[in-house]
Write an enzyme that holds these catalytic residues in place. Structure first.
Site, PDB file in Angstrom:
ATOM      1  N   GLU A   1      41.520  28.148   5.429  1.00 50.44           N
ATOM      2  CA  GLU A   1      40.919  26.992   6.081  1.00 50.44           C
ATOM      3  C   GLU A   1      39.771  26.407   5.259  1.00 50.44           C
ATOM      4  O   GLU A   1      39.392  25.251   5.413  1.00 50.44           O
ATOM      5  CB  GLU A   1      40.363  27.468   7.422  1.00 50.44           C
ATOM      6  CG  GLU A   1      40.376  26.437   8.495  1.00 50.44           C
ATOM      7  CD  GLU A   1      40.607  27.110   9.832  1.00 50.44           C
ATOM      8  OE1 GLU A   1      41.678  27.710  10.015  1.00 50.44           O
ATOM      9  OE2 GLU A   1      39.709  27.034  10.657  1.00 50.44           O
TER      10      GLU A   1
ATOM     11  N   VAL B   1      37.052  38.542  11.375  1.00 46.83           N
ATOM     12  CA  VAL B   1      36.260  39.407  10.497  1.00 46.83           C
ATOM     13  C   VAL B   1      34.953  39.766  11.205  1.00 46.83           C
ATOM     14  O   VAL B   1      34.487  40.912  11.151  1.00 46.83           O
ATOM     15  CB  VAL B   1      36.014  38.736   9.122  1.00 46.83           C
ATOM     16  CG1 VAL B   1      34.990  39.509   8.319  1.00 46.83           C
ATOM     17  CG2 VAL B   1      37.325  38.668   8.334  1.00 46.83           C
TER      18      VAL B   1
ATOM     19  N   GLY C   1      37.648  32.811  11.198  1.00 48.93           N
ATOM     20  CA  GLY C   1      36.352  33.422  10.866  1.00 48.93           C
ATOM     21  C   GLY C   1      35.856  34.368  11.942  1.00 48.93           C
ATOM     22  O   GLY C   1      34.953  35.172  11.709  1.00 48.93           O
TER      23      GLY C   1
ATOM     24  N   THR D   1      42.573  43.159   6.579  1.00 52.45           N
ATOM     25  CA  THR D   1      41.203  42.798   6.190  1.00 52.45           C
ATOM     26  C   THR D   1      41.168  42.368   4.727  1.00 52.45           C
ATOM     27  O   THR D   1      40.479  41.408   4.376  1.00 52.45           O
ATOM     28  CB  THR D   1      40.243  43.978   6.442  1.00 52.45           C
ATOM     29  OG1 THR D   1      40.384  44.394   7.798  1.00 52.45           O
ATOM     30  CG2 THR D   1      38.798  43.576   6.187  1.00 52.45           C
TER      31      THR D   1
ATOM     32  N   ARG E   1      42.475  31.991  18.580  1.00 50.23           N
ATOM     33  CA  ARG E   1      41.343  32.505  17.806  1.00 50.23           C
ATOM     34  C   ARG E   1      40.814  31.434  16.858  1.00 50.23           C
ATOM     35  O   ARG E   1      41.579  30.734  16.201  1.00 50.23           O
ATOM     36  CB  ARG E   1      41.783  33.714  16.987  1.00 50.23           C
ATOM     37  CG  ARG E   1      40.698  34.310  16.136  1.00 50.23           C
ATOM     38  CD  ARG E   1      41.257  35.437  15.310  1.00 50.23           C
ATOM     39  NE  ARG E   1      42.164  34.940  14.298  1.00 50.23           N
ATOM     40  CZ  ARG E   1      41.847  34.807  12.996  1.00 50.23           C
ATOM     41  NH1 ARG E   1      40.651  35.134  12.566  1.00 50.23           N
ATOM     42  NH2 ARG E   1      42.740  34.360  12.139  1.00 50.23           N
TER      43      ARG E   1
ATOM     44  N   HIS F   1      50.357  34.440  12.036  1.00 50.35           N
ATOM     45  CA  HIS F   1      49.144  34.791  11.321  1.00 50.35           C
ATOM     46  C   HIS F   1      48.300  35.850  12.017  1.00 50.35           C
ATOM     47  O   HIS F   1      47.727  36.712  11.374  1.00 50.35           O
ATOM     48  CB  HIS F   1      48.316  33.523  11.130  1.00 50.35           C
ATOM     49  CG  HIS F   1      47.054  33.733  10.375  1.00 50.35           C
ATOM     50  ND1 HIS F   1      47.035  34.350   9.144  1.00 50.35           N
ATOM     51  CD2 HIS F   1      45.768  33.439  10.665  1.00 50.35           C
ATOM     52  CE1 HIS F   1      45.791  34.402   8.709  1.00 50.35           C
ATOM     53  NE2 HIS F   1      45.001  33.883   9.629  1.00 50.35           N
TER      54      HIS F   1
ATOM     55  N   GLU G   1      45.011  56.652   7.197  1.00 48.59           N
ATOM     56  CA  GLU G   1      45.589  55.339   6.901  1.00 48.59           C
ATOM     57  C   GLU G   1      47.049  55.523   6.488  1.00 48.59           C
ATOM     58  O   GLU G   1      47.353  56.306   5.594  1.00 48.59           O
ATOM     59  CB  GLU G   1      44.781  54.670   5.779  1.00 48.59           C
ATOM     60  CG  GLU G   1      45.450  53.488   5.120  1.00 48.59           C
ATOM     61  CD  GLU G   1      45.812  52.362   6.092  1.00 48.59           C
ATOM     62  OE1 GLU G   1      44.945  51.938   6.869  1.00 48.59           O
ATOM     63  OE2 GLU G   1      46.981  51.915   6.067  1.00 48.59           O
TER      64      GLU G   1
ATOM     65  N   ARG H   1      43.330  25.586  15.240  1.00 51.03           N
ATOM     66  CA  ARG H   1      44.605  25.876  14.569  1.00 51.03           C
ATOM     67  C   ARG H   1      45.825  25.492  15.394  1.00 51.03           C
ATOM     68  O   ARG H   1      46.821  25.013  14.857  1.00 51.03           O
ATOM     69  CB  ARG H   1      44.683  27.364  14.249  1.00 51.03           C
ATOM     70  CG  ARG H   1      43.745  27.716  13.134  1.00 51.03           C
ATOM     71  CD  ARG H   1      43.747  29.178  12.850  1.00 51.03           C
ATOM     72  NE  ARG H   1      42.874  29.414  11.712  1.00 51.03           N
ATOM     73  CZ  ARG H   1      42.532  30.599  11.280  1.00 51.03           C
ATOM     74  NH1 ARG H   1      42.973  31.674  11.882  1.00 51.03           N
ATOM     75  NH2 ARG H   1      41.745  30.720  10.243  1.00 51.03           N
TER      76      ARG H   1
ATOM     77  N   GLU I   1      41.814  44.089  15.505  1.00 51.35           N
ATOM     78  CA  GLU I   1      42.984  43.291  15.897  1.00 51.35           C
ATOM     79  C   GLU I   1      43.920  44.049  16.838  1.00 51.35           C
ATOM     80  O   GLU I   1      44.757  43.434  17.514  1.00 51.35           O
ATOM     81  CB  GLU I   1      43.724  42.818  14.638  1.00 51.35           C
ATOM     82  CG  GLU I   1      44.646  41.651  14.937  1.00 51.35           C
ATOM     83  CD  GLU I   1      45.295  41.030  13.705  1.00 51.35           C
ATOM     84  OE1 GLU I   1      44.752  41.141  12.586  1.00 51.35           O
ATOM     85  OE2 GLU I   1      46.361  40.406  13.882  1.00 51.35           O
TER      86      GLU I   1
HETATM   87  C1  LIG Z   1      46.148  36.180   5.140  1.00 50.30           C
HETATM   88  C2  LIG Z   1      45.081  36.427   6.159  1.00 50.30           C
HETATM   89  C3  LIG Z   1      43.860  35.785   6.044  1.00 50.30           C
HETATM   90  C4  LIG Z   1      42.861  35.982   7.009  1.00 50.30           C
HETATM   91  N1  LIG Z   1      41.647  35.373   6.860  1.00 50.30           N
HETATM   92  C5  LIG Z   1      40.674  35.595   7.778  1.00 50.30           C
HETATM   93  C6  LIG Z   1      39.366  35.040   7.615  1.00 50.30           C
HETATM   94  O1  LIG Z   1      39.073  34.403   6.618  1.00 50.30           O
HETATM   95  N2  LIG Z   1      38.461  35.267   8.588  1.00 50.30           N
HETATM   96  C7  LIG Z   1      38.734  35.998   9.711  1.00 50.30           C
HETATM   97  O2  LIG Z   1      37.872  36.154  10.568  1.00 50.30           O
HETATM   98  N3  LIG Z   1      39.946  36.578   9.862  1.00 50.30           N
HETATM   99  C8  LIG Z   1      40.904  36.407   8.924  1.00 50.30           C
HETATM  100  N4  LIG Z   1      42.126  37.008   9.075  1.00 50.30           N
HETATM  101  C9  LIG Z   1      42.306  37.969  10.168  1.00 50.30           C
HETATM  102  C10 LIG Z   1      41.604  39.281   9.832  1.00 50.30           C
HETATM  103  O3  LIG Z   1      41.666  39.519   8.448  1.00 50.30           O
HETATM  104  C11 LIG Z   1      42.215  40.476  10.557  1.00 50.30           C
HETATM  105  O4  LIG Z   1      42.438  40.167  11.893  1.00 50.30           O
HETATM  106  C12 LIG Z   1      41.284  41.671  10.499  1.00 50.30           C
HETATM  107  O5  LIG Z   1      40.904  41.919   9.176  1.00 50.30           O
HETATM  108  C13 LIG Z   1      41.928  42.907  11.110  1.00 50.30           C
HETATM  109  O6  LIG Z   1      41.111  44.016  10.831  1.00 50.30           O
HETATM  110  P1  LIG Z   1      41.445  45.423  11.470  1.00 50.30           P
HETATM  111  O7  LIG Z   1      40.508  46.393  10.870  1.00 50.30           O
HETATM  112  O8  LIG Z   1      41.497  45.309  12.936  1.00 50.30           O
HETATM  113  O9  LIG Z   1      42.942  45.705  11.000  1.00 50.30           O
HETATM  114  P2  LIG Z   1      43.523  45.863   9.517  1.00 50.30           P
HETATM  115  O10 LIG Z   1      42.588  45.356   8.496  1.00 50.30           O
HETATM  116  O11 LIG Z   1      44.891  45.308   9.520  1.00 50.30           O
HETATM  117  O12 LIG Z   1      43.556  47.443   9.350  1.00 50.30           O
HETATM  118  C14 LIG Z   1      44.387  48.244  10.145  1.00 50.30           C
HETATM  119  C15 LIG Z   1      44.866  49.402   9.305  1.00 50.30           C
HETATM  120  O13 LIG Z   1      45.536  50.346  10.141  1.00 50.30           O
HETATM  121  C16 LIG Z   1      46.629  50.866   9.423  1.00 50.30           C
HETATM  122  N5  LIG Z   1      47.602  51.451  10.364  1.00 50.30           N
HETATM  123  C17 LIG Z   1      48.471  50.798  11.179  1.00 50.30           C
HETATM  124  N6  LIG Z   1      49.198  51.668  11.883  1.00 50.30           N
HETATM  125  C18 LIG Z   1      48.792  52.907  11.495  1.00 50.30           C
HETATM  126  C19 LIG Z   1      49.201  54.228  11.844  1.00 50.30           C
HETATM  127  N7  LIG Z   1      50.190  54.460  12.713  1.00 50.30           N
HETATM  128  N8  LIG Z   1      48.579  55.278  11.248  1.00 50.30           N
HETATM  129  C20 LIG Z   1      47.589  55.078  10.336  1.00 50.30           C
HETATM  130  N9  LIG Z   1      47.191  53.847   9.956  1.00 50.30           N
HETATM  131  C21 LIG Z   1      47.770  52.780  10.539  1.00 50.30           C
HETATM  132  C22 LIG Z   1      47.174  49.664   8.672  1.00 50.30           C
HETATM  133  O14 LIG Z   1      47.984  50.032   7.587  1.00 50.30           O
HETATM  134  C23 LIG Z   1      45.875  48.987   8.237  1.00 50.30           C
HETATM  135  O15 LIG Z   1      45.448  49.395   6.977  1.00 50.30           O
HETATM  136  C24 LIG Z   1      43.118  36.836   8.118  1.00 50.30           C
HETATM  137  C25 LIG Z   1      44.346  37.496   8.220  1.00 50.30           C
HETATM  138  C26 LIG Z   1      45.331  37.306   7.251  1.00 50.30           C
HETATM  139  C27 LIG Z   1      46.636  38.027   7.393  1.00 50.30           C
END
Ligand SMILES: Cc1cc2nc3c(=O)[nH]c(=O)nc-3n(C[C@H](O)[C@H](O)[C@H](O)COP(=O)(O)OP(=O)(O)OC[C@H]3O[C@@H](n4cnc5c(N)ncnc54)[C@H](O)[C@@H]3O)c2cc1C
Length: 511
Positions: A316, A489, A486, A104, A483, A443, A95, A340, A473
């Site tokens: 939301e 996640v 909800g 997340t 999208r 977003h 990470e 949205r 993502e």
């Molecule tokens: C404010 C907000 C509210 C939201 N609310 C909701 C909700 O209620 N319901 C819903 O369904 N979705 C929601 N979303 C969207 C959802 O949270 C995200 O799309 C989802 O959590 C992404 O998960 P992920 O594991 O793919 O990426 P992330 O959780 O972003 O994790 C990716 C990780 O990879 C790391 N990383 C990046 N590049 C590198 C690298 N080169 N080397 C090592 N590590 C790296 C990052 O630092 C990060 O920690 C929300 C998003 C935001 C911003």
């Protein structure tokens, strides 16, 4: 007390303090958020207890080679790691930020799923087919249909899996574009993200899965066209190459990378972003260098309700629990529960391109995320509608009229003005009254790398790149052009798990 003795005592105290702060071979996340969560978590008995005291793996324990390298410790990465470990693998998570969680941890409203045991327990009758159709409609029929089918059909299982590891999402609400309550959140209605990350991290640690922070992965390495490891730069410790039989990219989207956004969507320049600073699209560029392809890169979701000064998302759930949107004349102007993109377009059509979310104490008690907004100072509070109108500068008689009309619509279950059908279980009549000024903000990045339902990364001919998997993502296709709140996640748990399962199968069978 003699001066010398005093000095000796102070020195001894200082040494003791240092010793108590430095546990053997561990480092602690350095965020106030973490500390606050620790306080909150005290006394809880589920998987989310104490995980925020997470100690990440010390660098001395880093090995030269693992079965599976997972890049990114968000929800997708940690789910993949847990499934890989359950399949008998030896995975590692890298990470780049000082703490796990990524976007997340910011997730607020919840996780969508259909035909779940919690829906059944609560008398909510739902169907996977309906979830499929509504998501497809929300995405304007541009979603990858194979991905979407897999997604809805595995959503209830994802809720069960989380529950089985102590992460229970049994409080159900609704988000825009959905006709059924299927947005699952923690029992107390609080934000889903912190709860989920804390719980996943605790499981990762209990399973003995190494997780290194400040580990910025720069490149995926390959041999004979197969992914076989990564190059990673450790803050203050230089670069290292780590070998792996398979690589899983879960590095999130690019919602905080204004350079990529300016390239793919110049019209969004100047918008605020709700994303965490690590959302820079690294995974996408690394995969492109490996021959992977992208889809829907220009499809960037702008969230309609973002507090502009702090770029803070107003979830939301506030509308889902009954809030309305008003313009500067004190009038409603849209079905607040529309998807949205429609709500954003309606706000952008207002001359001031901003609006107010208006709600009452009932909404505040049902959507506990509001407490956070109050603490942050975003919420105007008044005992009467007139006083609130005065505070936010809209005509009091019109705001009164708007709320009267809305409350009758709720009572009669018919919104004649804008056709809203959901988030209408309760009217807005319980003082005090509240308002939050909002506008649109970047977003979510719908686009990303192209994968199949096995989470294999696809090349230009649509063929899997051996040993390379991606989820969350960083990928594109599932949501199409738009999208539904909800669904992300849900995506990171469903496809994160799948990446762990499929990369493990690959390791077991690859020669
Ligand atoms: C404010 C907000 C509210 C939201 N609310 C909701 C909700 O209620 N319901 C819903 O369904 N979705 C929601 N979303 C969207 C959802 O949270 C995200 O799309 C989802 O959590 C992404 O998960 P992920 O594991 O793919 O990426 P992330 O959780 O972003 O994790 C990716 C990780 O990879 C790391 N990383 C990046 N590049 C590198 C690298 N080169 N080397 C090592 N590590 C790296 C990052 O630092 C990060 O920690 C929300 C998003 C935001 C911003």
């Amino acid at each position: 007390m003699p001066k010398k003795l005093k000095i000796a005592l102070i020195l001894l105290l200082f040494i003791l303090l240092i010793m108590s702060g430095c546990g053997p071979r561990t480092t602690k996340p350095e965020t106030n958020e973490g500390a606050a969560q620790e306080e909150k978590d005290k006394g809880k008995k589920d998987a989310t207890s104490g995980a925020s005291m997470a100690n990440y793996t010390p660098l001395e324990e880093l090995k030269d080679s693992y079965d599976i390298v997972i890049v990114g410790a968000g929800g997708a990465g940690m789910s993949a790691a847990l499934e890989a470990k359950a399949a008998g693998m030896n995975p590692v998570i890298l990470e780049k930020m000082p703490v796990a969680g990524g976007n997340t941890s910011k997730a607020s409203s919840g996780m969508n799923a259909s035909e779940t045991k919690f829906q059944k327990e609560q008398g909510i009758s739902d169907r996977n087919d309906l979830f499929y159709e509504e998501t497809l409609k929300g995405g304007h029929n541009t979603n990858n249909k194979d991905m979407l089918r897999f997604f809805v059909d595995h959503s209830a299982d994802a809720i069960d899996w989380l529950d089985s590891i102590g992460i229970t999402l049994n409080n159900i609400t609704i988000t825009g574009g959905m006709s059924e309550k299927r947005t699952h959140r923690p029992k107390d209605g609080s934000a889903v993200g912190q709860y989920l990350v804390t719980g996943l991290l605790k499981n990762v640690q209990e399973q003995g899965i190494p997780i290194f922070v400040n580990a910025n992965v720069k490149e995926i390495t390959k041999q004979d066209g197969k992914a076989n490891g990564v190059k990673v730069a450790f803050t203050q410790h230089g670069e290292k190459t780590i070998a792996a039989k398979s690589v899983v990219i879960t590095a999130g989207g690019f919602g905080a990378n204004m350079d990529i956004i300016a390239q793919v969507r110049p019209d969004l320049e100047g918008y605020v972003t709700t994303n965490h600073e690590g959302s820079t699209g690294d995974g996408i560029s690394m995969i492109e260098k490996m021959g992977g392809t992208t889809v829907d890169m220009e499809e960037i979701q702008v969230h309609p309700t973002v507090q502009q000064e702090n770029s803070y998302l107003i979830g939301e759930v506030v509308r889902g629990e009954g809030a309305i949107l008003i313009n500067s004349k004190g009038e409603r102007f849209i079905n607040e529960m529309a998807a949205r993109d429609s709500v954003t377009a309606a706000i952008n059509k207002l001359p001031e391109k901003k609006a107010f979310l208006v709600f009452d104490s009932g909404v505040r008690s049902r959507a506990t995320a509001v407490e956070e907004y109050v603490k942050m100072g975003f919420v105007k509070t008044k005992d009467t509608i007139e006083a609130l109108a005065g505070d936010i500068g809209v005509p009091a008689d019109q705001l009164h009229k708007t709320l009267d009309t809305w409350n009758s619509a709720v009572k009669n279950k018919k919104d004649a003005e804008f056709g809203r059908k959901t988030g209408m279980d309760h009217d807005l009549s319980a003082a005090p009254y509240y308002a939050i000024r909002i506008g649109p903000g970047i977003h979510y990045t719908m686009g990303g790398v192209r994968i199949n339902t096995n989470t294999e990364v696809l090349d230009q001919n649509g063929k899997p790149i051996p040993g390379l998997f991606a989820a969350g993502e960083v990928t594109g296709g599932l949501h199409g052009e738009n999208r539904i709140g909800g669904n992300s996640v849900a995506e990171i748990i469903i496809f994160g798990r799948q990446a762990g399962i499929k990369s493990s199968e690959y390791v077991k069978t690859a020669k």
